[in-house]
Design a protein around this motif. Structure first.
Motif, PDB file in Angstrom:
ATOM      1  N   GLU A 293       0.817  -1.223   0.000  1.00  0.00           N
ATOM      2  CA  GLU A 293       0.000   0.000   0.000  1.00  0.00           C
ATOM      3  C   GLU A 293       0.846   1.267   0.000  1.00  0.00           C
ATOM      4  OE1 GLU A 293      -3.160   0.411  -0.372  1.00  0.00           O
ATOM      5  OE2 GLU A 293      -3.758  -1.692  -0.336  1.00  0.00           O
ATOM      6  N   ILE A 294       1.981   1.245   0.706  1.00  0.00           N
ATOM      7  CA  ILE A 294       2.760   2.486   0.780  1.00  0.00           C
ATOM      8  C   ILE A 294       3.315   2.861  -0.587  1.00  0.00           C
ATOM      9  CG2 ILE A 294       3.377   2.365   3.217  1.00  0.00           C
ATOM     10  CD1 ILE A 294       6.118   1.330   2.326  1.00  0.00           C
ATOM     11  N   SER A 317       6.742  -0.662  11.048  1.00  0.00           N
ATOM     12  CA  SER A 317       7.411  -0.939   9.775  1.00  0.00           C
ATOM     13  C   SER A 317       7.314   0.251   8.822  1.00  0.00           C
ATOM     14  CB  SER A 317       6.817  -2.184   9.126  1.00  0.00           C
ATOM     15  OG  SER A 317       5.492  -1.918   8.755  1.00  0.00           O
ATOM     16  N   LEU A 318       6.426   1.197   9.139  1.00  0.00           N
ATOM     17  CA  LEU A 318       6.289   2.379   8.270  1.00  0.00           C
ATOM     18  C   LEU A 318       7.429   3.373   8.478  1.00  0.00           C
ATOM     19  CD1 LEU A 318       2.508   3.262   8.586  1.00  0.00           C
ATOM     20  CD2 LEU A 318       3.680   2.326   6.624  1.00  0.00           C
ATOM     21  N   ARG A 319       8.084   3.262   9.632  1.00  0.00           N
ATOM     22  CA  ARG A 319       9.042   4.297   9.995  1.00  0.00           C
ATOM     23  C   ARG A 319      10.143   4.475   8.969  1.00  0.00           C
ATOM     24  NH1 ARG A 319      10.211   2.622  16.059  1.00  0.00           N
ATOM     25  NH2 ARG A 319      12.249   3.471  15.579  1.00  0.00           N
ATOM     26  N   GLN A 320      10.772   3.382   8.613  1.00  0.00           N
ATOM     27  CA  GLN A 320      11.916   3.484   7.711  1.00  0.00           C
ATOM     28  C   GLN A 320      11.518   3.961   6.310  1.00  0.00           C
ATOM     29  OE1 GLN A 320      13.255   0.243   5.844  1.00  0.00           O
ATOM     30  NE2 GLN A 320      14.837   1.477   4.870  1.00  0.00           N
ATOM     31  N   PRO A 321      10.460   3.386   5.700  1.00  0.00           N
ATOM     32  CA  PRO A 321      10.046   3.926   4.395  1.00  0.00           C
ATOM     33  C   PRO A 321       9.681   5.408   4.453  1.00  0.00           C
ATOM     34  CG  PRO A 321       8.858   1.908   4.884  1.00  0.00           C
ATOM     35  CD  PRO A 321       9.701   2.194   6.065  1.00  0.00           C
ATOM     36  N   GLU A 323      11.076   7.662   6.258  1.00  0.00           N
ATOM     37  CA  GLU A 323      12.313   8.430   6.229  1.00  0.00           C
ATOM     38  C   GLU A 323      12.928   8.408   4.826  1.00  0.00           C
ATOM     39  OE1 GLU A 323      14.019  10.348   8.644  1.00  0.00           O
ATOM     40  OE2 GLU A 323      11.992  10.111   9.423  1.00  0.00           O
ATOM     41  N   ASP A 324      13.022   7.197   4.272  1.00  0.00           N
ATOM     42  CA  ASP A 324      13.775   7.016   3.023  1.00  0.00           C
ATOM     43  C   ASP A 324      12.957   7.328   1.779  1.00  0.00           C
ATOM     44  OD1 ASP A 324      15.528   6.108   4.807  1.00  0.00           O
ATOM     45  OD2 ASP A 324      15.460   4.009   4.213  1.00  0.00           O
ATOM     46  N   GLN A 325      11.643   7.345   1.920  1.00  0.00           N
ATOM     47  CA  GLN A 325      10.743   7.545   0.793  1.00  0.00           C
ATOM     48  C   GLN A 325      10.849   6.463  -0.255  1.00  0.00           C
ATOM     49  OE1 GLN A 325      10.657  11.610  -0.551  1.00  0.00           O
ATOM     50  NE2 GLN A 325      11.428  12.224   1.433  1.00  0.00           N
ATOM     51  N   ARG A 326      11.398   5.340   0.139  1.00  0.00           N
ATOM     52  CA  ARG A 326      11.318   4.156  -0.702  1.00  0.00           C
ATOM     53  C   ARG A 326      11.497   2.957   0.194  1.00  0.00           C
ATOM     54  NH1 ARG A 326      16.895   3.255  -1.670  1.00  0.00           N
ATOM     55  NH2 ARG A 326      17.954   5.190  -1.145  1.00  0.00           N
ATOM     56  N   VAL A 327      11.182   1.796  -0.352  1.00  0.00           N
ATOM     57  CA  VAL A 327      11.240   0.614   0.489  1.00  0.00           C
ATOM     58  C   VAL A 327      11.845  -0.525  -0.321  1.00  0.00           C
ATOM     59  CG1 VAL A 327       8.876  -0.046  -0.101  1.00  0.00           C
ATOM     60  CG2 VAL A 327       9.886  -0.883   2.005  1.00  0.00           C
ATOM     61  N   THR A 328      12.678  -1.298   0.329  1.00  0.00           N
ATOM     62  CA  THR A 328      13.283  -2.442  -0.336  1.00  0.00           C
ATOM     63  C   THR A 328      12.699  -3.718   0.253  1.00  0.00           C
ATOM     64  OG1 THR A 328      15.298  -1.210  -0.679  1.00  0.00           O
ATOM     65  CG2 THR A 328      15.440  -3.592  -0.866  1.00  0.00           C
ATOM     66  N   ILE A 329      12.116  -4.523  -0.613  1.00  0.00           N
ATOM     67  CA  ILE A 329      11.484  -5.759  -0.173  1.00  0.00           C
ATOM     68  C   ILE A 329      12.380  -6.908  -0.604  1.00  0.00           C
ATOM     69  CG2 ILE A 329       9.332  -7.059  -0.197  1.00  0.00           C
ATOM     70  CD1 ILE A 329       8.701  -4.253   0.320  1.00  0.00           C
ATOM     71  N   SER A 330      12.776  -7.726   0.320  1.00  0.00           N
ATOM     72  CA  SER A 330      13.625  -8.867  -0.025  1.00  0.00           C
ATOM     73  C   SER A 330      12.872 -10.163   0.209  1.00  0.00           C
ATOM     74  CB  SER A 330      14.891  -8.865   0.823  1.00  0.00           C
ATOM     75  OG  SER A 330      15.661  -7.751   0.502  1.00  0.00           O
ATOM     76  N   ARG A 331      12.850 -10.990  -0.797  1.00  0.00           N
ATOM     77  CA  ARG A 331      12.275 -12.321  -0.663  1.00  0.00           C
ATOM     78  C   ARG A 331      13.288 -13.311  -1.201  1.00  0.00           C
ATOM     79  NH1 ARG A 331       9.775  -9.999   2.204  1.00  0.00           N
ATOM     80  NH2 ARG A 331       7.527  -9.877   2.537  1.00  0.00           N
ATOM     81  N   ALA A 340       8.234   5.057  -2.309  1.00  0.00           N
ATOM     82  CA  ALA A 340       7.135   5.154  -1.345  1.00  0.00           C
ATOM     83  C   ALA A 340       7.174   6.526  -0.690  1.00  0.00           C
ATOM     84  CB  ALA A 340       7.236   4.060  -0.296  1.00  0.00           C
ATOM     85  N   SER A 341       6.901   7.525  -1.480  1.00  0.00           N
ATOM     86  CA  SER A 341       6.870   8.867  -0.923  1.00  0.00           C
ATOM     87  C   SER A 341       5.417   9.285  -0.843  1.00  0.00           C
ATOM     88  CB  SER A 341       7.665   9.793  -1.841  1.00  0.00           C
ATOM     89  OG  SER A 341       7.278  11.105  -1.629  1.00  0.00           O
ATOM     90  N   PHE A 342       4.888   9.228   0.353  1.00  0.00           N
ATOM     91  CA  PHE A 342       3.452   9.480   0.488  1.00  0.00           C
ATOM     92  C   PHE A 342       3.212  10.423   1.642  1.00  0.00           C
ATOM     93  CE2 PHE A 342       4.743   5.767   2.826  1.00  0.00           C
ATOM     94  CZ  PHE A 342       4.222   5.977   4.071  1.00  0.00           C
TER      95      PHE A 342
END
Lengths: 512, 362
Positions: A293-294, A317-321, A323-331, A340-342
């Motif tokens: 969603e972010i 878990s929202l805190r870091q995105p 700050e960074d305005q993006r998110v890295t998902i690792s699977r 993720a700049s919202f």
């Protein structure tokens, strides 16, 4: 020599060029696809065989090897079908390419050889352009999305046969791009801030939040209009630049939810996940590391209604995105980075019964505090503006009351944004006041003497925490920008002091 | 001390019998050494009781209790301790051993404040004002660390720098209600938390009745802020009545359920409570002069008011108002109002309540 056709693969929100190599070898009839494809890619052989037979072409009675190069990158999706089919037809001599220039081919095949729409078209066409491919073939249903990319020729087709005819130059391309019916949009969303009556004071803070990109928390009893206001926030946000719109459309394309939307997304997204949402649903995840969603709220509003009911870990878990305005998902299979700049807009009740401040509420102050502590300090810290939404008694409204329209509010937001853009032209990655760090605050948020005095008084009085100091300055900066004032005046400080009701409330609670 | 604890741990003997035994034998170790025949001479002790006292000749239990108390840094207040207030001994059932954390002052009896867990804003206000008054008068505040009124009273008293004692219906290491954990720690710093129950005892309904008795017996006067019918606060008031202590009660609206119990107390002859000065103790009031005015000081600045500001003050003169009401009465738009009210609130011309209404500083 193997026949080579060009297609694309998706990684995160970006795509890259893939060579689909097809080779027939003498041996037992079989088809094998190599190049780290997932199940959808492996199953392409069944669809391709059926579609080739359906179009009255011959499927080779030999061993067919298909390689998706670069072969060491994992690929997924059903959009390689068409490229594989064309490759086989070229390899078996049933199709002779007339055009000599590179053509990108994207599309899923149905068993009766029709072309199906697929997701991720936009990033793939962008990748085609940057790879120097001049022409791209896509399913007809994706044509509108693909034609958002300028400087490249896109062709939409409905059947495998049509594609073959086009490539052999038997039939000239003639289907025109239909004009997008985007004008319906405004009528559909028909919400406007003038529906919100008697809340002028609150709306001012919401406008400031929108203008400065500040996160907003609304606190109020059930039914006081928090959600109503939140739904109207997108209507006052400045319109997206083309670049921003493309970013958003790309994410939606990759997430596979663009088909419903059709064409370029011009409205800022407004996402309101239910508080039952899991952490992965919010920040992204799943086996393919898909955007959450972010990211879907990128360049728009993420509205968390009943934020106190969200899982604690989910909120953290929202805190870091944020700050960074993006998110890295690792699977296991993929590691993707999504923007993720919202603007975070949240709503909550003031206490567990929901009626704090009225006689109906019988919560003790310790219970009220405990309820509010469900939202951790760091998250609360990031909510620059925390306002109570008080129910309006309609008896207090004068008859000739006129609400303010979203359009006029939006113009004020745009004006304030323009000032901020000029201020931050040299700063990379900073577009609005909310993103200022301490260094920038020192540089741009100079207080006049009486303003400073006022802020100090508020500190003593409401026992504000020292770390909140900068929050007030940032908000005051935006208030000044709203009136194009270079200096932060006393009145801006006064308004900013009133921007954090919860913190002010905290001093009034009889708790230790 | 071990003999005292041994005495309290005997089955079938309550505080009244314990005190009878003490009256006869003077010290608990004498009771420990007494023969069955000797015990039988005391009225109220039958043969089976005497037998069980004689059979319980082991101090192991008492020593393990003392170990635990030492480990948890809990202190013991014995009936013959000079710190044990004579006033509290007026209650026949006053326990002979009390466990406590914090500091019990000499002559620590004070004013009790009790009330319901779920209370109105009005009741909360009454409790807080009374607690602040007591803190400024340096009178100890006695209450029960329950939710609601009890909690407000303790908290407000501590915030104002006062001394307060809390009586619990459970062991001192059992936190109940859990949200008062921090409050309990703060009371230990500037007062005492007292319980008659051994560490680890869970809160039970019958314990709270005993606790209410303790609150009443340690209180010179008892302020019952709000109580519905059949509430714990009413039982505290009953104890206070039985002990002949003054019970003060603020009036409540007759329709308000959380005030029905207190209104009945008034009807039955309780003192009508109208201002916090009524809680003063004449013998303690000699050295302290009231300084409650500190947090009521009117506005700090003596600047001239603008036209808008005096209009706002005019509108607020008769009653508190929401910002919408002020807007429609003054015609000043809300954004300007927020700005003005923010400054006026900081300069203490007006105050806002938790309901978002503004009123004049009184």
């Amino acid at each position: 020599m193997a026949s080579i056709v060009n297609s694309f693969a998706i990684s995160g929100v970006e795509a890259y060029l893939v060579d689909v190599e097809v080779k027939t070898i003498t041996g037992q009839p079989m088809i094998s696809i190599v190049g780290l494809g997932d199940t959808a890619v492996k199953e392409a052989r069944e669809r391709v065989e059926a579609a080739i037979n359906d179009s009255k072409y011959k499927f080779p009675q030999k061993k067919v090897v298909i390689n998706l190069a670069p072969s060491d990158l994992k690929k997924s999706g059903s959009h390689f079908d068409l490229a594989i089919a064309i490759g086989i037809l070229i390899e078996t001599g049933q199709l002779v390419l007339v055009k000599k220039e590179k053509i990108g081919i994207i599309g899923e095949l149905s068993l009766n050889s029709r072309l199906r729409a697929c997701s991720g078209i936009l990033p793939m066409v962008i990748a085609a352009r940057s790879a120097g491919v001049r022409n791209v073939i896509v399913p007809q249903d994706n044509l509108q999305e693909a034609s958002l990319v300028t400087g490249i020729q896109v062709y939409g087709f409905e059947e495998l046969k049509d594609v073959v005819d086009f490539l052999e130059d038997k039939k000239p391309y003639q289907i025109e791009v239909k004009n997008p019916l985007s004008k319906d949009r405004e009528i559909l969303n028909g919400v406007d801030f003038c529906d919100v009556q008697g809340q002028d004071g609150l709306i001012e803070y919401i406008v400031v939040a929108a203008a400065g990109g500040h996160n907003l928390l609304m606190i109020g009893s059930p039914g006081c209009g928090k959600s109503m206001i939140a739904k109207r926030i997108p209507t006052i946000l400045p319109s997206m630049t083309e670049e921003e719109a493309l970013e958003v459309t790309k994410i939606y394309s990759v997430a596979g939810i663009l088909k419903e939307k059709g064409g370029l997304i011009e409205d800022r997204p407004f996402r309101s996940p239910h508080h039952n949402a899991s952490t992965n649903a919010l920040i992204g995840g799943g086996k393919d590391a898909t955007p959450g969603e972010i990211s879907l709220a990128h360049n728009g509003v993420l509205f968390l209604d009943e934020i106190a009911e969200f899982g604690k870990n989910t909120l953290e878990s929202l805190r870091q995105p944020m700050e960074d305005q993006r998110v890295t998902i690792s699977r296991v299979k993929y590691t993707n980075t999504y923007p993720a700049s919202f603007m975070l807009v949240a709503a909550m009740n003031p206490c567990s019964c929901g009626y704090y401040g009225t006689d109906r509420c019988k919560c003790t102050d310790y219970e009220v505090m405990k309820y509010r502590q469900k939202i951790s300090g760091p998250i609360m810290d990031r909510m620059d503006i925390q306002k109570y939404v008080r129910p309006v008694d309609f008896m207090d409204l004068s008859n000739d009351y006129q609400g303010v329209t979203s359009e006029s509010l939006r113009q004020r937001v745009e004006a304030a944004r323009k000032i901020q853009r000029q201020r931050f032209t040299k700063m990379d990655g900073i577009n609005c006041n909310a993103q200022m760090g301490n260094q920038l605050i020192k540089e741009f948020c100079l207080l006049e003497d009486d303003g400073r005095k006022l802020l100090m008084m508020a500190y003593d009085r409401y026992q504000y925490s020292a770390r909140a100091y900068h929050k007030y300055l940032k908000v005051a900066r935006t208030f000044a920008d709203m009136e194009a004032s270079i200096k932060i005046r006393k009145k801006d400080v006064a308004l900013a002091i009133m921007a954090r009701d919860l913190e002010k409330d905290r001093a009034g609670l009889t708790v230790l | 001390m071990e003999y005292w604890i041994w005495l309290t741990r005997l089955k079938g003997i309550g505080p009244i019998t314990q005190k009878k035994l003490l009256a006869y034998f003077k010290t608990p170790d004498q009771i420990y050494g007494a023969s069955e025949d000797e015990l039988l001479t005391i009225p109220g002790i039958g043969s089976s009781l005497a037998q069980s006292i004689c059979q319980a000749h082991s101090l192991d239990g008492a020593f393990s209790v003392m170990d635990e108390l030492a480990k948890k840094k809990m202190k013991v207040l014995l009936y013959d301790d000079p710190l044990y207030p004579e006033l509290a001994k007026a209650w026949l059932e006053a326990p002979i051993v009390l466990y406590y954390l914090g500091e019990i002052r000499k002559n620590s009896c004070g004013i009790g404040i009790v009330g319901s867990r779920r209370c109105s804003i009005y009741a909360k206000q009454v409790a807080i004002e009374a607690a602040e008054y007591l803190a400024h008068q340096n009178i100890s505040l006695i209450s029960g660390q329950g939710k609601g009124i009890d909690g407000y009273a303790h908290t407000a008293c501590l915030k104002a720098g006062g001394y307060t004692i809390a009586f619990l219906g459970n062991g001192l290491d059992v936190f109940y209600p859990i949200e008062h954990r921090k409050l309990q720690a703060a009371i230990c710093e500037n007062g005492a938390v007292i319980s008659r129950y051994l560490p680890g005892t869970k809160p039970r309904p019958e314990h709270f009745l005993q606790r209410n008795g303790l609150i009443s017996s340690w209180s010179r006067k008892l302020l019952v802020v709000a109580a519905a019918d059949k509430s714990g606060a009413l039982s505290t008031a009953q104890f206070a009545n039985a002990l002949n202590r003054d019970v003060l009660v603020p009036p409540h609206e007759i329709y308000c359920t959380s005030g029905q119990g207190t209104n009945r107390l008034l009807k039955n002859g309780a003192t009508l409570y109208l201002k916090s000065e009524q809680l003063g103790l004449s013998e303690l009031m000699t050295n302290q002069v009231t300084n409650t005015a500190i947090n009521r000081s009117p506005n700090l600045s003596d600047r001239k008011l603008s036209a808008d500001e005096s209009r706002i003050l005019d509108v607020l003169a008769d009653s508190e108002k929401t910002i919408q009401q002020i807007e429609s009465l003054t015609g000043i738009n809300q954004v300007l109002l927020i700005e003005q009210l923010a400054i006026m609130e900081l300069e203490r011309f007006v105050v806002s309540s938790s309901s978002g209404r503004y009123r004049l500083v009184d």
